[in-house]
Design a protein around this motif. Sequence first.
Motif, PDB file in Angstrom:
ATOM      1  N   SER A  10       0.844  -1.195   0.000  1.00  0.00           N
ATOM      2  CA  SER A  10       0.000   0.000   0.000  1.00  0.00           C
ATOM      3  C   SER A  10       0.881   1.247   0.000  1.00  0.00           C
ATOM      4  O   SER A  10       2.045   1.208   0.403  1.00  0.00           O
ATOM      5  N   THR A  18      -4.275  -2.923  -3.084  1.00  0.00           N
ATOM      6  CA  THR A  18      -5.163  -3.338  -4.179  1.00  0.00           C
ATOM      7  C   THR A  18      -5.379  -2.193  -5.161  1.00  0.00           C
ATOM      8  O   THR A  18      -5.333  -2.383  -6.387  1.00  0.00           O
ATOM      9  N   GLU A  19      -5.602  -0.983  -4.641  1.00  0.00           N
ATOM     10  CA  GLU A  19      -5.803   0.179  -5.508  1.00  0.00           C
ATOM     11  C   GLU A  19      -4.539   0.501  -6.296  1.00  0.00           C
ATOM     12  O   GLU A  19      -4.610   0.811  -7.497  1.00  0.00           O
ATOM     13  N   THR A  22      -4.002  -2.156  -9.033  1.00  0.00           N
ATOM     14  CA  THR A  22      -4.942  -1.958 -10.139  1.00  0.00           C
ATOM     15  C   THR A  22      -4.494  -0.816 -11.037  1.00  0.00           C
ATOM     16  O   THR A  22      -4.488  -0.927 -12.272  1.00  0.00           O
ATOM     17  N   ARG A  39      -2.321  -9.171 -11.052  1.00  0.00           N
ATOM     18  CA  ARG A  39      -2.274  -8.366  -9.829  1.00  0.00           C
ATOM     19  C   ARG A  39      -2.044  -9.284  -8.624  1.00  0.00           C
ATOM     20  O   ARG A  39      -2.746 -10.280  -8.450  1.00  0.00           O
ATOM     21  N   PRO A  41      -1.484  -7.854  -5.005  1.00  0.00           N
ATOM     22  CA  PRO A  41      -1.210  -6.836  -3.984  1.00  0.00           C
ATOM     23  C   PRO A  41      -0.550  -7.462  -2.765  1.00  0.00           C
ATOM     24  O   PRO A  41      -0.935  -8.545  -2.320  1.00  0.00           O
ATOM     25  N   ASP A  51      -6.628  -7.131   3.136  1.00  0.00           N
ATOM     26  CA  ASP A  51      -7.110  -6.915   1.767  1.00  0.00           C
ATOM     27  C   ASP A  51      -6.263  -7.678   0.758  1.00  0.00           C
ATOM     28  O   ASP A  51      -6.795  -8.239  -0.216  1.00  0.00           O
ATOM     29  N   ALA A  52      -4.946  -7.701   0.971  1.00  0.00           N
ATOM     30  CA  ALA A  52      -4.058  -8.403   0.041  1.00  0.00           C
ATOM     31  C   ALA A  52      -4.381  -9.894   0.012  1.00  0.00           C
ATOM     32  O   ALA A  52      -4.445 -10.506  -1.062  1.00  0.00           O
ATOM     33  N   VAL A  55      -7.758 -10.642  -1.842  1.00  0.00           N
ATOM     34  CA  VAL A  55      -7.655 -10.599  -3.300  1.00  0.00           C
ATOM     35  C   VAL A  55      -6.902 -11.817  -3.828  1.00  0.00           C
ATOM     36  O   VAL A  55      -7.268 -12.397  -4.862  1.00  0.00           O
TER      37      VAL A  55
END
Length: 372
Positions: A10, A18-19, A22, A39, A41, A51-52, A55
Amino acid sequence: MSTVVVAPDSFKGSASATEVATALAEGWRAERPGDHVLRAPMADGGEGTLDAFEVAVPGAIRHPMRVTGPSGDGVDASWLLLPDGTALVELAETSGLGLLRRPAPHDAHTIGFGQAIAAALDAGATGLLLAIGGSASTDGGSGALTALGARLLDADGRIVPPGNRGLGRLARVDLDGLRPLPPGGARILSDVTSPLLGPSGAAAVFGPQKGATAADVPVLEAGLARFAAVASGAVGDRADVADPAAAGAGAAGGTGFGLMLWGATVSAGAAAVGEAIGLPALVGSADAVLTGEGRFDSQSAAGKVPEYVSGLAAAAGIPAYLAAGSIQAPPAAFAASAELAALSGGVDAAIADPARWAREAGAALARAHTAR
């Protein structure tokens, strides 16, 4: 056509992994539409680790819950159940600095983190991954331990207040009611190797990041030292499992130490996350890898995501590319790099619209790959 793995951390305080992944992937594809871009992350045990995993791990299930935040207010959080029965709990979601309205160096605590761990155990988790970066507190993980059944008592046998402030009154640590570890044990994910105490410890190094003044730091240090001394008596001949001088004991305001008291073991955050999401295999079958973080500096080589990913690329014999909000150290391990601040005209502009400038960085690095 190339296969490219996009595996950034991040950009803390600006965009999630994730952002960022992307946006970098979109920029790369704009320049090289025929490439197969994957991807992945990443995280190092801090913010964005949950979050990683969500995903990257098919079949992972997020479990929302309400916990006691670091200032005592209720906060929405979650934990993640992986297909093998392991639960991932992220401290930043439950007890992170970003959850405070204002810093509270003496009173912030990790109770919510322990509540989330307990919820995962209640749901039948067979193992635990405990991501502990981004803590708001310097409580030595004592709050998490109390949520798991420990009791911290003063000389009169009363429960001490949560946070470091309570540690100053500590006389006895009662671990009789502490929940057992799950069958698969508990692994701490952290990129911090600091001991609990001393000039490189939790209070001295990380206390100021959590609002501690120069006058506060010795008080926080004394609280942690008292906790370590009293706790060593509670574990008796198991004192070796919670050595305050151990690497990682000072992580997350000493939460590493508290979890070691429980019996958890420390793993290098980025490497543990990478192994869990299968990143070595992805990089091993790729033609290039793109990684990044918000600030690339001299500490980035100490177990941070870019250093880990560039090491995987070197082992696979493929180029690694770096995108960072700002670059403050020579990116010697990378075939090319792109700095969002330089692309946007300044750090503030990059922070204001990180997705736009990450796309620009992805495109610039794709052009560099084409030129090889």
